[in-house]
Design a protein around this motif. Sequence first.
Motif, PDB file in Angstrom:
ATOM      1  N   ASP A 107       5.554 -24.717  54.622  1.00  0.00           N
ATOM      2  CA  ASP A 107       5.110 -24.891  53.247  1.00  0.00           C
ATOM      3  C   ASP A 107       6.112 -25.808  52.532  1.00  0.00           C
ATOM      4  O   ASP A 107       7.329 -25.722  52.768  1.00  0.00           O
ATOM      5  N   PHE A 108       5.586 -26.639  51.626  1.00  0.00           N
ATOM      6  CA  PHE A 108       6.441 -27.584  50.916  1.00  0.00           C
ATOM      7  C   PHE A 108       6.155 -27.534  49.418  1.00  0.00           C
ATOM      8  O   PHE A 108       5.023 -27.339  48.998  1.00  0.00           O
ATOM      9  N   VAL A 109       7.207 -27.733  48.643  1.00  0.00           N
ATOM     10  CA  VAL A 109       7.077 -28.053  47.224  1.00  0.00           C
ATOM     11  C   VAL A 109       7.615 -29.474  47.087  1.00  0.00           C
ATOM     12  O   VAL A 109       8.812 -29.720  47.287  1.00  0.00           O
ATOM     13  N   ILE A 110       6.731 -30.428  46.779  1.00  0.00           N
ATOM     14  CA  ILE A 110       7.117 -31.826  46.665  1.00  0.00           C
ATOM     15  C   ILE A 110       7.395 -32.137  45.192  1.00  0.00           C
ATOM     16  O   ILE A 110       6.550 -31.907  44.333  1.00  0.00           O
ATOM     17  N   VAL A 111       8.570 -32.668  44.913  1.00  0.00           N
ATOM     18  CA  VAL A 111       8.976 -32.956  43.543  1.00  0.00           C
ATOM     19  C   VAL A 111       9.124 -34.465  43.390  1.00  0.00           C
ATOM     20  O   VAL A 111      10.020 -35.078  43.980  1.00  0.00           O
ATOM     21  N   ASP A 112       8.218 -35.065  42.617  1.00  0.00           N
ATOM     22  CA  ASP A 112       8.225 -36.514  42.391  1.00  0.00           C
ATOM     23  C   ASP A 112       8.957 -36.793  41.089  1.00  0.00           C
ATOM     24  O   ASP A 112       8.571 -36.296  40.025  1.00  0.00           O
ATOM     25  N   THR A 113      10.025 -37.595  41.150  1.00  0.00           N
ATOM     26  CA  THR A 113      10.834 -37.866  39.957  1.00  0.00           C
ATOM     27  C   THR A 113      10.827 -39.351  39.631  1.00  0.00           C
ATOM     28  O   THR A 113      10.630 -40.189  40.509  1.00  0.00           O
ATOM     29  N   PRO A 114      11.061 -39.697  38.348  1.00  0.00           N
ATOM     30  CA  PRO A 114      10.974 -41.105  37.930  1.00  0.00           C
ATOM     31  C   PRO A 114      12.147 -41.935  38.419  1.00  0.00           C
ATOM     32  O   PRO A 114      13.243 -41.428  38.648  1.00  0.00           O
ATOM     33  N   GLY A 115      11.902 -43.236  38.537  1.00  0.00           N
ATOM     34  CA  GLY A 115      12.924 -44.144  39.020  1.00  0.00           C
ATOM     35  C   GLY A 115      13.604 -44.955  37.935  1.00  0.00           C
ATOM     36  O   GLY A 115      14.704 -45.447  38.136  1.00  0.00           O
ATOM     37  N   HIS A 116      12.959 -45.092  36.767  1.00  0.00           N
ATOM     38  CA  HIS A 116      13.555 -45.886  35.697  1.00  0.00           C
ATOM     39  C   HIS A 116      14.860 -45.251  35.208  1.00  0.00           C
ATOM     40  O   HIS A 116      14.981 -44.018  35.135  1.00  0.00           O
ATOM     41  N   GLU A 117      15.818 -46.071  34.821  1.00  0.00           N
ATOM     42  CA  GLU A 117      17.109 -45.568  34.375  1.00  0.00           C
ATOM     43  C   GLU A 117      16.979 -44.655  33.168  1.00  0.00           C
ATOM     44  O   GLU A 117      17.691 -43.664  33.047  1.00  0.00           O
ATOM     45  N   GLN A 118      16.041 -44.979  32.243  1.00  0.00           N
ATOM     46  CA  GLN A 118      15.931 -44.175  31.034  1.00  0.00           C
ATOM     47  C   GLN A 118      15.365 -42.785  31.294  1.00  0.00           C
ATOM     48  O   GLN A 118      15.332 -41.949  30.402  1.00  0.00           O
ATOM     49  N   TYR A 119      14.919 -42.528  32.536  1.00  0.00           N
ATOM     50  CA  TYR A 119      14.401 -41.200  32.871  1.00  0.00           C
ATOM     51  C   TYR A 119      15.277 -40.502  33.905  1.00  0.00           C
ATOM     52  O   TYR A 119      14.809 -39.646  34.652  1.00  0.00           O
ATOM     53  N   THR A 120      16.563 -40.858  33.935  1.00  0.00           N
ATOM     54  CA  THR A 120      17.482 -40.224  34.864  1.00  0.00           C
ATOM     55  C   THR A 120      17.569 -38.725  34.616  1.00  0.00           C
ATOM     56  O   THR A 120      17.745 -37.933  35.539  1.00  0.00           O
ATOM     57  N   ALA A 121      17.442 -38.316  33.348  1.00  0.00           N
ATOM     58  CA  ALA A 121      17.485 -36.887  33.031  1.00  0.00           C
ATOM     59  C   ALA A 121      16.382 -36.138  33.759  1.00  0.00           C
ATOM     60  O   ALA A 121      16.589 -35.033  34.270  1.00  0.00           O
ATOM     61  N   ASN A 122      15.184 -36.742  33.815  1.00  0.00           N
ATOM     62  CA  ASN A 122      14.070 -36.109  34.528  1.00  0.00           C
ATOM     63  C   ASN A 122      14.387 -35.974  36.008  1.00  0.00           C
ATOM     64  O   ASN A 122      14.074 -34.971  36.647  1.00  0.00           O
ATOM     65  N   MET A 123      15.007 -37.030  36.568  1.00  0.00           N
ATOM     66  CA  MET A 123      15.347 -36.987  37.982  1.00  0.00           C
ATOM     67  C   MET A 123      16.344 -35.864  38.261  1.00  0.00           C
ATOM     68  O   MET A 123      16.221 -35.120  39.242  1.00  0.00           O
ATOM     69  N   ALA A 124      17.359 -35.723  37.407  1.00  0.00           N
ATOM     70  CA  ALA A 124      18.350 -34.668  37.595  1.00  0.00           C
ATOM     71  C   ALA A 124      17.715 -33.284  37.478  1.00  0.00           C
ATOM     72  O   ALA A 124      18.074 -32.355  38.203  1.00  0.00           O
ATOM     73  N   THR A 125      16.751 -33.141  36.570  1.00  0.00           N
ATOM     74  CA  THR A 125      16.048 -31.864  36.429  1.00  0.00           C
ATOM     75  C   THR A 125      15.332 -31.501  37.720  1.00  0.00           C
ATOM     76  O   THR A 125      15.403 -30.368  38.200  1.00  0.00           O
ATOM     77  N   GLY A 126      14.630 -32.471  38.292  1.00  0.00           N
ATOM     78  CA  GLY A 126      13.941 -32.211  39.551  1.00  0.00           C
ATOM     79  C   GLY A 126      14.897 -31.916  40.684  1.00  0.00           C
ATOM     80  O   GLY A 126      14.679 -31.012  41.496  1.00  0.00           O
TER      81      GLY A 126
END
Length: 634
Positions: A107-126
Amino acid sequence: MTFLSDAYAAAFGTPEQAAASHRPAALRVLICGAVDDGKSTLIGRLVAEAGGMTDDQRLALAEASRLFGTTGAELDYSLVTDGLEAEREQNITIDVAYRYLATTDRDFVIVDTPGHEQYTANMATGASQCDVAVILVDAVRGLRTQTFKHAAICSLLGIRHVVLTVNKMDAVAYDETVFREIVDAFLTIAAPLQLTVAPIPLAARDGVNVMVVSTLTPWYQGPSLLHHLSSLAVVPAPTATGLRLPVQGVARTPEGERLYTGSVVSGTIAANQKINIASSGVEVIVNRLVDRHGPTDEAGPGEPVAFTLTPETDLGRGGMVTSGSDRPVLSDLFSAFVIWFGRQPLFAGRDYEMRLSTATSPVTVTAIRGKLDVARGSQVSATHIDRDEIGICHLATPAKVAVDPHAHCPPTGRFILIDRASGDTVAAGLIRHALDRGSNLFTQRLTVDRQAREGLLGQKGLVLWFTGLSGSGKSTIADALERKLHAKGKLTLLLDGDNIRQGLNRDLGFTEGDRVENLRRVAEVAKLMVDAGLIVLCSFISPFARDRAMVRERLSGCPFFELFVDASLQTCEQRDPKGLYAKARRGEIRNFTGIDSAYEIPTAPDLVLDTDRASADDLTEVIVSWLTQRGVLA
């Protein structure tokens, strides 16, 4: 020729070894990389081909591909995860998207995070929720700053297994040399970050090496991406063994007992167990223990519980109970990695609100020791931290808090910082370690306090903080007020910006960071003077709202009043008593407030003094009358 096949097997095991084991636990997979490296397309391909889409969803994807797609008549798999309208119109990923996938193996939970620099916070959250990271790299563009930044964040957040997928190999005719060069360059960064890397060549749009290994890459002898993820055995990092249970709330039982609630972070809690209050070390006994199913004898990590204690103790939200020899450290000073999300840079000396587990505390960034150079995986010197940079900072809290190094116990070693003026989340932090001097300093109790000194002087100590543009009349009014108070027999001290900068703060310039430090030092001096029972008048431009809020916070234990000396920029330039505006207009002075540096007008000052409409003497009378009416000036 094979590529890294022996190293791959040594690091992750062979497919035969994986097949011999039982079905592993669900794997939380982070998909990240720079913008347009193909993250959404890869996830869409995985979900669609691994049976994660219904017929209705496939029809909806076909329609979305017709309206928003970039692949002509074919399905655009990137639209599987890019659900926001803004994302589809811009062909980027903004939000963190989650997909659940089950194969015959795992089983997998796939977490897709943004690549733009201004959305680094979203990436760290994921990333904070994942076991393994799949970092995509465009074979044509190669490694980019965001690639290294994402690798650094993964390392900081405890992700040790990384799959480096070099995507769009079809665009370079599946050239092994291109693949090898990208992998070799990435490995030089991965080593200091302590990442274990599995490299896989991909063409996600065509499904090459996604589900099965393709004949288009005969030089690659490793597994497909899905096979690798299915067989990956994630070895958890060593973590805390002792009990850590942050208290989330307190209620009353029908019998009137205090009922404490929270979730176990590490260790176990049991009925009749002796535990300790982390903040004081006081030993108590768990009387009754209840989990989601009812009374229980024991609860472990991740389990929410309610419990009563004997004897009852003063323990509320933000407190923590512990047991065993492995306990968190109590400290009011610690070193941390800070991933900065704020629009304005981070400078030492500013105050924030820290949320650590269930605890909330004021916190000051006392020093910036450097920042990570993500392109080299090393630390470099820094005086401030810009948005999406990772700083190494020292932070101080007014009272001791229970903390752990993030590497030892992540839930009690990570925090967020809140801008106290705007309420925005401006940073995520990972505690490195407590600083020794943080646990060896104690407030000395003194016999003679401020009240005693005020009684001797026959006055109340207070701080009047004059803020406004240069030339608005701050120093003139403060000086006139001090003369009037002196005539009334009051003991005062006037701290003026220019005078302070010729002595105590002569080492500081006028950059934003120096302005912060300038005001921090002045606030500490004012605090000492008001503690001596003096009436302290502070005349400083103090242009930024967050810095004035910092001053107010540092002086929260004494009467503090912010006086906004209001004058238009035009009036101030006409006065220009020191000729500074003229120099600034000629470019001879940089970072001059009102010209090339902003002044943020106070939104809720205690008193407004309009020098466009009234003289300094008249406004001095206004201040004296106002203070007398408030009962702080006899």
